[in-house]
Motif scaffolding. Structure first.
Motif: not given
Length: 126
Positions: A64-68, A74-80
């Motif tokens: 997991x990264x801190x990027x969003x 669709x909403x808020x995406x989190x990144x890996x």
């Protein structure tokens, strides 16, 4: 922080349907995900995106990264990042909507991959 939330419609259609085929995601020869339960999301004029159940990914490869980012549909995406053992890291190559908006609720607990950085094959076809 309030976001501009929009509902898909005629000007910006979004559909989510079962892919109905085996989807295998690879980096080099390394399998990152293998599933028969993928969803195909089609959004407006964009190309179709395969959303793979996170349970069908190899968790040891994802960090997991801190990027969003934010999508009003669709909403808020989190990144890996994909950490390839002994190889490169593909930073923010995978995203997920952990709490997607109701119009695309099906993609919750699924991840998507940036094509071009990763090989995504549907029924053996890249």
């Amino acid at each position: 922080m309030a976001h501009d939330t929009r509902v898909p419609g005629p000007d910006h259609p979004i559909t989510v349907e079962p892919t109905g085929s085996r989807v295998v995601v690879r980096v080099g020869g390394l399998v990152v995900a293998d599933t028969t339960a993928a969803l195909t999301l089609r959004e407006a004029d964009y190309g179709p995106v395969q959303y793979v159940p996170i349970a069908d990914t190899e968790p040891s490869l994802l960090r997991r990264t801190q990027t969003s980012t934010y999508c009003p549909f669709k909403g808020t995406a989190a990144y890996y990042t994909i950490a390839v053992p002994g190889g490169d890291e593909l930073t923010d190559a995978v995203w997920t909507y952990e709490e997607p908006y109701p119009a695309v609720a099906e993609i919750g607990s699924h991840v998507a991959f940036y094509p071009g950085r990763i090989e995504i094959a549907v029924d053996g076809q890249a």
